[in-house]
Scaffold this motif. Structure first.
Motif, PDB file in Angstrom:
ATOM      1  N   LYS A 216      48.099  37.868  -2.664  1.00 24.99           N
ATOM      2  CA  LYS A 216      49.998  38.129  -2.245  1.00 24.99           C
ATOM      3  C   LYS A 216      50.373  38.065  -3.344  1.00 24.99           C
ATOM      4  CE  LYS A 216      50.637  39.571   2.936  1.00 24.99           C
ATOM      5  NZ  LYS A 216      50.928  38.600   4.113  1.00 24.99           N
ATOM      6  N   THR A 217      50.591  36.222  -3.699  1.00 25.63           N
ATOM      7  CA  THR A 217      50.719  35.849  -5.311  1.00 25.63           C
ATOM      8  C   THR A 217      49.995  36.330  -5.675  1.00 25.63           C
ATOM      9  OG1 THR A 217      51.358  33.555  -3.422  1.00 25.63           O
ATOM     10  CG2 THR A 217      51.335  33.991  -5.772  1.00 25.63           C
ATOM     11  N   TYR A 218      48.968  36.476  -6.167  1.00 26.03           N
ATOM     12  CA  TYR A 218      48.493  36.863  -7.361  1.00 26.03           C
ATOM     13  C   TYR A 218      49.424  38.733  -7.748  1.00 26.03           C
ATOM     14  CZ  TYR A 218      44.555  39.798  -9.952  1.00 26.03           C
ATOM     15  OH  TYR A 218      44.342  40.097 -10.825  1.00 26.03           O
ATOM     16  N   LEU A 219      49.032  39.421  -6.261  1.00 31.50           N
ATOM     17  CA  LEU A 219      49.113  41.189  -6.378  1.00 31.50           C
ATOM     18  C   LEU A 219      50.540  40.849  -6.858  1.00 31.50           C
ATOM     19  CD1 LEU A 219      48.192  42.473  -3.397  1.00 31.50           C
ATOM     20  CD2 LEU A 219      47.516  42.782  -5.547  1.00 31.50           C
ATOM     21  N   GLN A 220      51.818  40.176  -6.320  1.00 26.87           N
ATOM     22  CA  GLN A 220      53.195  39.923  -6.989  1.00 26.87           C
ATOM     23  C   GLN A 220      53.224  39.692  -8.413  1.00 26.87           C
ATOM     24  OE1 GLN A 220      55.539  40.529  -4.931  1.00 26.87           O
ATOM     25  NE2 GLN A 220      57.599  40.463  -6.531  1.00 26.87           N
ATOM     26  N   GLN A 221      52.373  38.405  -9.037  1.00 29.37           N
ATOM     27  CA  GLN A 221      52.522  38.543 -10.285  1.00 29.37           C
ATOM     28  C   GLN A 221      51.890  38.930 -11.095  1.00 29.37           C
ATOM     29  OE1 GLN A 221      49.714  34.860 -10.666  1.00 29.37           O
ATOM     30  NE2 GLN A 221      51.337  33.232  -9.819  1.00 29.37           N
ATOM     31  N   MET A 222      50.822  40.368 -10.817  1.00 29.75           N
ATOM     32  CA  MET A 222      50.239  40.983 -11.587  1.00 29.75           C
ATOM     33  C   MET A 222      51.538  42.220 -11.967  1.00 29.75           C
ATOM     34  SD  MET A 222      47.084  41.645 -12.382  1.00 29.75           S
ATOM     35  CE  MET A 222      47.323  42.339 -13.052  1.00 29.75           C
ATOM     36  N   LYS A 223      51.991  42.038 -10.598  1.00 32.03           N
ATOM     37  CA  LYS A 223      53.608  43.345 -10.526  1.00 32.03           C
ATOM     38  C   LYS A 223      54.728  42.704 -11.503  1.00 32.03           C
ATOM     39  CE  LYS A 223      53.382  45.215  -6.272  1.00 32.03           C
ATOM     40  NZ  LYS A 223      53.603  44.932  -4.484  1.00 32.03           N
ATOM     41  N   VAL A 224      54.713  41.597 -12.221  1.00 28.30           N
ATOM     42  CA  VAL A 224      55.962  40.627 -12.428  1.00 28.30           C
ATOM     43  C   VAL A 224      55.356  41.409 -14.092  1.00 28.30           C
ATOM     44  CG1 VAL A 224      57.418  39.001 -12.817  1.00 28.30           C
ATOM     45  CG2 VAL A 224      56.454  39.661 -11.123  1.00 28.30           C
ATOM     46  N   GLU A 225      54.556  40.970 -14.010  1.00 32.75           N
ATOM     47  CA  GLU A 225      53.150  41.612 -15.324  1.00 32.75           C
ATOM     48  C   GLU A 225      53.770  42.436 -15.733  1.00 32.75           C
ATOM     49  OE1 GLU A 225      51.389  39.780 -18.942  1.00 32.75           O
ATOM     50  OE2 GLU A 225      52.347  38.546 -17.249  1.00 32.75           O
ATOM     51  N   LYS A 226      53.096  42.991 -15.431  1.00 35.98           N
ATOM     52  CA  LYS A 226      52.948  45.187 -15.440  1.00 35.98           C
ATOM     53  C   LYS A 226      54.325  44.969 -15.954  1.00 35.98           C
ATOM     54  CE  LYS A 226      49.371  46.262 -12.523  1.00 35.98           C
ATOM     55  NZ  LYS A 226      49.308  47.541 -12.072  1.00 35.98           N
ATOM     56  N   ARG A 227      56.087  44.839 -15.030  1.00 38.86           N
ATOM     57  CA  ARG A 227      57.227  45.182 -15.241  1.00 38.86           C
ATOM     58  C   ARG A 227      57.249  43.833 -16.778  1.00 38.86           C
ATOM     59  NH1 ARG A 227      59.686  43.245  -9.550  1.00 38.86           N
ATOM     60  NH2 ARG A 227      58.598  45.337  -8.519  1.00 38.86           N
ATOM     61  N   ARG A 228      57.232  43.366 -16.887  1.00 39.31           N
ATOM     62  CA  ARG A 228      57.244  43.014 -17.995  1.00 39.31           C
ATOM     63  C   ARG A 228      56.483  43.223 -19.303  1.00 39.31           C
ATOM     64  NH1 ARG A 228      54.661  38.051 -17.190  1.00 39.31           N
ATOM     65  NH2 ARG A 228      56.855  37.154 -16.247  1.00 39.31           N
ATOM     66  N   ILE A 229      54.905  43.774 -19.167  1.00 40.99           N
ATOM     67  CA  ILE A 229      54.778  45.079 -20.140  1.00 40.99           C
ATOM     68  C   ILE A 229      55.135  45.723 -20.581  1.00 40.99           C
ATOM     69  CG2 ILE A 229      52.825  45.945 -20.862  1.00 40.99           C
ATOM     70  CD1 ILE A 229      51.588  43.700 -20.081  1.00 40.99           C
ATOM     71  N   LEU A 230      56.326  46.320 -19.082  1.00 44.33           N
ATOM     72  CA  LEU A 230      57.021  47.831 -19.723  1.00 44.33           C
ATOM     73  C   LEU A 230      58.516  47.572 -20.428  1.00 44.33           C
ATOM     74  CD1 LEU A 230      56.370  51.120 -18.596  1.00 44.33           C
ATOM     75  CD2 LEU A 230      57.387  50.608 -16.836  1.00 44.33           C
TER      76      LEU A 230
END
Length: 259
Positions: free
Chosen positions: A5-19
């Motif tokens: 779950k932490t990994y998925l959350q980090q991936m979402k944060v990373e996608k938002r940062r890139i966007l």
């Protein structure tokens, strides 16, 4: 579970940062463009400016002319994309199915791939006439050969041990192709779709340069003829937006297949 779950959350944060940074760069470039044109650091007659383009876009949307041009070019591009990709995959299948034919046609495929296919535009116009069909075929022609070569090579690169195992269990040639070759090459096929998006747009716009009386390519040519470069930039921006949307759709399909 917590780690996942932490990994998925980090991936979402990373996608938002890139966007965020992607949108920031886009807005920064438009603001810089506006300032440079307003200060006349660049020629506003040639490069126009975002505010003028936006104003023209609103005018064209109100009188429905932009919708007509966009819809026609988009339909032509989708048709050429489907035809070019579909025929390319079919030809790849035939080359794999008939190895002797593949060896015979190999030098011709190389020559056709190297040939500037846009130069065949006048010939296509003579064959199909100065209409939508010649424009669609121009877009399809650019993607057929490259799709055939890339997809066929991916068929050949499939691990031969897979085919050997299926032969051992008495699989037919069609079963080997469908369950082994095609499935192993699906990501390559999706990747070729990304390339074909750009090729289809190039072919359609060039076709519209030659024969169209409506469409985004026609808008570009007309804008150059009357020195209305804001109209040219509006057409280019519309093309970029539509091509990006098509690319994102293919990207979504790729993510879905790889998940």
């Amino acid at each position: 579970m917590k780690t996942y779950k932490t990994y998925l959350q980090q991936m979402k944060v990373e996608k938002r940062r890139i966007l965020f940074f992607q949108l920031f760069i886009l807005f920064f470039l438009f603001i810089l463009w506006e300032i440079c044109a307003a200060k006349e650091w660049i020629d506003p007659l040639i490069f126009s400016q975002p505010s003028s383009i936006l104003q023209l876009m609103i005018e064209k949307i109100k009188d429905s002319s932009l919708l007509i041009h966009v819809s026609i070019t988009l339909l032509e591009t989708i048709a050429s994309f489907v035809i070019g990709t579909g025929l390319g995959i079919v030809f790849s299948f035939l080359l794999w199915w008939f190895p002797t034919s593949a060896k015979i046609s190999d030098p011709y495929l190389v020559v056709l791939n190297a040939m500037p296919k846009v130069a065949l535009g006048p010939i296509l116009i003579v064959i199909f006439g100065p209409n939508y069909l010649s424009i669609i075929m121009m877009g399809a022609l650019l993607s057929i050969i490259i799709t055939t070569i890339v997809v066929y090579r991916s068929f050949l690169d499939v691990d031969p041990n897979y085919v050997t195992v299926m032969k051992t269990f008495g699989a037919t040639k069609w079963q080997m192709f469908y369950h082994c070759i095609l499935k192993a090459s699906r990501m390559t096929i999706v990747s070729s779709l990304k390339v074909n998006i750009g090729l289809s747009w190039v072919g359609v716009i060039v076709g519209e340069f030659l024969v169209a009386k409506v469409g985004l390519g026609y808008m570009i040519i007309y804008g150059f003829q009357v020195f209305h470069f804001t109209l040219v930039w509006l057409s280019i921006i519309c093309i970029v937006i539509l091509a990006s949307v098509m690319y994102q759709i293919v990207q979504y399909c790729e993510n879905w297949l790889s998940s």
